[in-house]
Design a protein around this motif. Structure first.
Motif, PDB file in Angstrom:
ATOM      1  N   GLU A  33       1.110  -1.214   0.118  1.00  0.00           N
ATOM      2  CA  GLU A  33       0.037   0.151  -0.068  1.00  0.00           C
ATOM      3  C   GLU A  33       0.929   1.214   0.146  1.00  0.00           C
ATOM      4  OE1 GLU A  33      -3.108   0.411   2.456  1.00  0.00           O
ATOM      5  OE2 GLU A  33      -3.824  -1.868   2.778  1.00  0.00           O
ATOM      6  N   ARG A  34       1.759   1.267   0.232  1.00  0.00           N
ATOM      7  CA  ARG A  34       2.309   2.440   1.045  1.00  0.00           C
ATOM      8  C   ARG A  34       3.385   2.614  -0.470  1.00  0.00           C
ATOM      9  NH1 ARG A  34       5.901   0.744   4.698  1.00  0.00           N
ATOM     10  NH2 ARG A  34       7.361  -0.352   3.676  1.00  0.00           N
ATOM     11  N   HIS A  35       3.661   1.122  -0.610  1.00  0.00           N
ATOM     12  CA  HIS A  35       4.008   1.615  -2.116  1.00  0.00           C
ATOM     13  C   HIS A  35       3.428   2.690  -3.640  1.00  0.00           C
ATOM     14  CE1 HIS A  35       7.134  -1.238  -1.159  1.00  0.00           C
ATOM     15  NE2 HIS A  35       7.677  -0.136  -0.833  1.00  0.00           N
ATOM     16  N   VAL A  36       2.557   1.565  -3.228  1.00  0.00           N
ATOM     17  CA  VAL A  36       1.236   2.506  -4.342  1.00  0.00           C
ATOM     18  C   VAL A  36       0.908   3.871  -4.549  1.00  0.00           C
ATOM     19  CG1 VAL A  36      -0.858   2.200  -4.905  1.00  0.00           C
ATOM     20  CG2 VAL A  36       0.399   0.180  -4.760  1.00  0.00           C
ATOM     21  N   ARG A  37       0.987   4.363  -2.926  1.00  0.00           N
ATOM     22  CA  ARG A  37       0.808   5.223  -2.268  1.00  0.00           C
ATOM     23  C   ARG A  37       1.511   6.854  -2.937  1.00  0.00           C
ATOM     24  NH1 ARG A  37      -0.576   4.901   2.063  1.00  0.00           N
ATOM     25  NH2 ARG A  37      -3.145   5.015   1.747  1.00  0.00           N
ATOM     26  N   GLN A  38       3.438   5.585  -2.820  1.00  0.00           N
ATOM     27  CA  GLN A  38       4.555   6.222  -3.422  1.00  0.00           C
ATOM     28  C   GLN A  38       4.048   7.095  -4.933  1.00  0.00           C
ATOM     29  OE1 GLN A  38       6.037   8.374  -1.952  1.00  0.00           O
ATOM     30  NE2 GLN A  38       5.917   7.975   0.443  1.00  0.00           N
ATOM     31  N   ALA A  39       3.533   5.741  -5.838  1.00  0.00           N
ATOM     32  CA  ALA A  39       3.700   6.190  -6.853  1.00  0.00           C
ATOM     33  C   ALA A  39       2.767   6.454  -7.609  1.00  0.00           C
ATOM     34  CB  ALA A  39       3.439   4.851  -7.672  1.00  0.00           C
ATOM     35  N   ILE A  40       1.680   6.430  -7.227  1.00  0.00           N
ATOM     36  CA  ILE A  40       0.667   7.673  -7.360  1.00  0.00           C
ATOM     37  C   ILE A  40       1.046   8.755  -7.801  1.00  0.00           C
ATOM     38  CG2 ILE A  40      -2.431   7.795  -7.102  1.00  0.00           C
ATOM     39  CD1 ILE A  40      -2.853   5.583  -6.446  1.00  0.00           C
ATOM     40  N   THR A  41       1.369   8.982  -5.964  1.00  0.00           N
ATOM     41  CA  THR A  41       1.864  10.862  -5.769  1.00  0.00           C
ATOM     42  C   THR A  41       2.662  11.257  -6.269  1.00  0.00           C
ATOM     43  OG1 THR A  41       1.322  10.716  -3.085  1.00  0.00           O
ATOM     44  CG2 THR A  41       2.992  11.992  -3.867  1.00  0.00           C
ATOM     45  N   ARG A  42       3.810  10.400  -7.557  1.00  0.00           N
ATOM     46  CA  ARG A  42       4.805  10.535  -8.102  1.00  0.00           C
ATOM     47  C   ARG A  42       3.827  10.951  -9.631  1.00  0.00           C
ATOM     48  NH1 ARG A  42      10.396   7.846  -5.142  1.00  0.00           N
ATOM     49  NH2 ARG A  42       9.385   9.137  -3.359  1.00  0.00           N
ATOM     50  N   LEU A  43       3.252  10.177  -9.305  1.00  0.00           N
ATOM     51  CA  LEU A  43       2.341  10.007 -11.093  1.00  0.00           C
ATOM     52  C   LEU A  43       2.081  11.417 -12.347  1.00  0.00           C
ATOM     53  CD1 LEU A  43       0.071   7.180 -11.188  1.00  0.00           C
ATOM     54  CD2 LEU A  43       1.881   7.870 -12.305  1.00  0.00           C
ATOM     55  N   PRO A  44       2.317  12.240 -11.288  1.00  0.00           N
ATOM     56  CA  PRO A  44       2.343  13.898 -11.878  1.00  0.00           C
ATOM     57  C   PRO A  44       3.545  14.863 -12.188  1.00  0.00           C
ATOM     58  CG  PRO A  44       0.991  13.846 -10.461  1.00  0.00           C
ATOM     59  CD  PRO A  44       1.601  12.574 -10.322  1.00  0.00           C
ATOM     60  N   GLU A  45       4.142  14.313 -11.402  1.00  0.00           N
ATOM     61  CA  GLU A  45       6.128  14.140 -11.577  1.00  0.00           C
ATOM     62  C   GLU A  45       6.717  13.670 -12.777  1.00  0.00           C
ATOM     63  OE1 GLU A  45      10.571  13.789 -10.003  1.00  0.00           O
ATOM     64  OE2 GLU A  45       8.875  13.716  -8.623  1.00  0.00           O
ATOM     65  N   ASP A  46       6.025  11.695 -13.242  1.00  0.00           N
ATOM     66  CA  ASP A  46       6.243  11.338 -14.232  1.00  0.00           C
ATOM     67  C   ASP A  46       5.879  11.799 -14.999  1.00  0.00           C
ATOM     68  OD1 ASP A  46       7.684   9.704 -11.683  1.00  0.00           O
ATOM     69  OD2 ASP A  46       5.897   8.401 -12.377  1.00  0.00           O
ATOM     70  N   TYR A  47       4.858  12.646 -15.380  1.00  0.00           N
ATOM     71  CA  TYR A  47       4.156  12.784 -16.594  1.00  0.00           C
ATOM     72  C   TYR A  47       4.347  14.177 -16.809  1.00  0.00           C
ATOM     73  CZ  TYR A  47       0.851  14.737 -19.791  1.00  0.00           C
ATOM     74  OH  TYR A  47      -0.177  15.477 -20.933  1.00  0.00           O
ATOM     75  N   VAL A  48       5.392  14.862 -16.265  1.00  0.00           N
ATOM     76  CA  VAL A  48       6.066  16.575 -16.265  1.00  0.00           C
ATOM     77  C   VAL A  48       7.539  16.604 -17.035  1.00  0.00           C
ATOM     78  CG1 VAL A  48       6.954  18.450 -15.653  1.00  0.00           C
ATOM     79  CG2 VAL A  48       4.576  17.801 -14.773  1.00  0.00           C
ATOM     80  N   ARG A  49       8.347  15.130 -16.855  1.00  0.00           N
ATOM     81  CA  ARG A  49       9.159  14.778 -16.617  1.00  0.00           C
ATOM     82  C   ARG A  49       9.191  13.787 -18.141  1.00  0.00           C
ATOM     83  NH1 ARG A  49      11.985  11.317 -12.073  1.00  0.00           N
ATOM     84  NH2 ARG A  49      13.908  11.501 -13.900  1.00  0.00           N
ATOM     85  N   LEU A  50       8.648  13.212 -18.509  1.00  0.00           N
ATOM     86  CA  LEU A  50       7.980  12.014 -19.851  1.00  0.00           C
ATOM     87  C   LEU A  50       8.064  13.492 -20.556  1.00  0.00           C
ATOM     88  CD1 LEU A  50       5.352   9.461 -18.760  1.00  0.00           C
ATOM     89  CD2 LEU A  50       8.503   8.679 -19.745  1.00  0.00           C
ATOM     90  N   HIS A  51       7.291  14.685 -20.475  1.00  0.00           N
ATOM     91  CA  HIS A  51       7.005  15.661 -21.872  1.00  0.00           C
ATOM     92  C   HIS A  51       8.707  15.886 -21.178  1.00  0.00           C
ATOM     93  CE1 HIS A  51       5.256  19.069 -23.735  1.00  0.00           C
ATOM     94  NE2 HIS A  51       5.817  19.623 -22.618  1.00  0.00           N
ATOM     95  N   LEU A  52       9.394  16.508 -21.381  1.00  0.00           N
ATOM     96  CA  LEU A  52      10.792  17.415 -21.319  1.00  0.00           C
ATOM     97  C   LEU A  52      12.084  16.012 -21.722  1.00  0.00           C
ATOM     98  CD1 LEU A  52      11.355  18.942 -17.343  1.00  0.00           C
ATOM     99  CD2 LEU A  52      10.948  20.260 -19.598  1.00  0.00           C
ATOM    100  N   HIS A  53      11.270  14.838 -21.773  1.00  0.00           N
ATOM    101  CA  HIS A  53      12.140  13.940 -22.233  1.00  0.00           C
ATOM    102  C   HIS A  53      11.603  13.546 -23.421  1.00  0.00           C
ATOM    103  CE1 HIS A  53      13.915   9.829 -22.519  1.00  0.00           C
ATOM    104  NE2 HIS A  53      13.349   9.442 -23.297  1.00  0.00           N
ATOM    105  N   ILE A  54      10.738  14.372 -23.943  1.00  0.00           N
ATOM    106  CA  ILE A  54       9.908  14.303 -25.918  1.00  0.00           C
ATOM    107  C   ILE A  54      10.559  15.169 -26.095  1.00  0.00           C
ATOM    108  CG2 ILE A  54       8.522  14.579 -27.344  1.00  0.00           C
ATOM    109  CD1 ILE A  54       6.580  12.643 -24.921  1.00  0.00           C
ATOM    110  N   GLY A  55      10.793  16.046 -25.268  1.00  0.00           N
ATOM    111  CA  GLY A  55      11.750  17.742 -25.854  1.00  0.00           C
ATOM    112  C   GLY A  55      13.138  17.545 -26.095  1.00  0.00           C
TER     113      GLY A  55
END
Length: 212
Positions: free
Chosen positions: A12-34
């Protein structure tokens, strides 16, 4: 881990941490494409059409992250009596919408894990829309997998080092530091530290330098 009965506390702790970080993942993926399309990326040039950067897989991953988070936000909001405007969500920009959805899911993770037989419209293996009944545990593990997939994509950009020092929070030697990043992550307990704070907690010389 018994997915039919839910998740253990560590998962549960790992899942919560992952969900919390998904918005950051999204932004970093956008920068990765750039970075990948800034002049050094490979392009598909086998047709007369305009060259297409070979980063469509990253855009697809971004889309999956948003769709999965939003897909589970509606039943969780309904179960909690929290307002969730589906039409407004469809018209919202994906970044802010993802942040809203992940905040809702992380704050109400037990509600997500308790959901059973939720009908959802998804893509099947033949790329056709179909209705499936899914449990909240399925959704939680799917979000965790998307976070891990994003991490694998982003790891291509920089080296990830496993540090020898144990985590100041849990004592496990599972702390990782990405080259050039100002934070470190514990892959066991999920706690993050600012680099300077981590050095103060683990390096006696850093404490002496600060005191001098």
């Amino acid at each position: 881990m018994n997915t039919s009965a839910g998740l253990c506390l560590a998962d549960e702790r790992h899942v919560r941490q992952a969900i919390t970080r998904l918005p950051e993942d999204y932004v970093r993926l956008h920068l990765h494409i750039g970075r990948a399309t800034s002049g050094t990326a490979e392009f598909a040039t086998g047709t007369k059409e305009l060259p297409v950067p070979l980063r469509l897989d990253v855009e697809g991953l971004q889309r999956e992250i948003v769709e999965e988070a939003v897909r589970w936000s509606e039943p969780v909001a309904e179960a909690c009596g929290v307002p969730w405007d589906t039409q407004h969500a469809r018209d919202s920009r994906p970044g802010p919408l993802l942040t809203q959805a992940c905040t809702l899911l992380a704050d109400r993770l037990p509600v997500l894990l308790a959901l059973r037989d939720v009908p959802q419209l998804v893509w099947d293996v033949d790329h056709q829309r179909t209705v499936l009944e899914r449990d909240g545990v399925d959704g939680a593990l799917r979000l965790l997998d998307l976070h891990h997939r994003a991490g694998r994509v982003l790891a291509v950009d920089r080296k990830i080092y496993r540090l020898p020092e144990p985590c100041p929070a849990c004592g496990v030697s599972a702390v990782e530091h990405a080259d050039g990043a100002d934070i470190v992550d514990c892959r066991d307990c999920g706690v993050r530290f600012v680099w300077d704070d981590f050095r103060r907690r683990t390096d006696p010389l850093a404490r002496l330098e600060e005191a001098s």
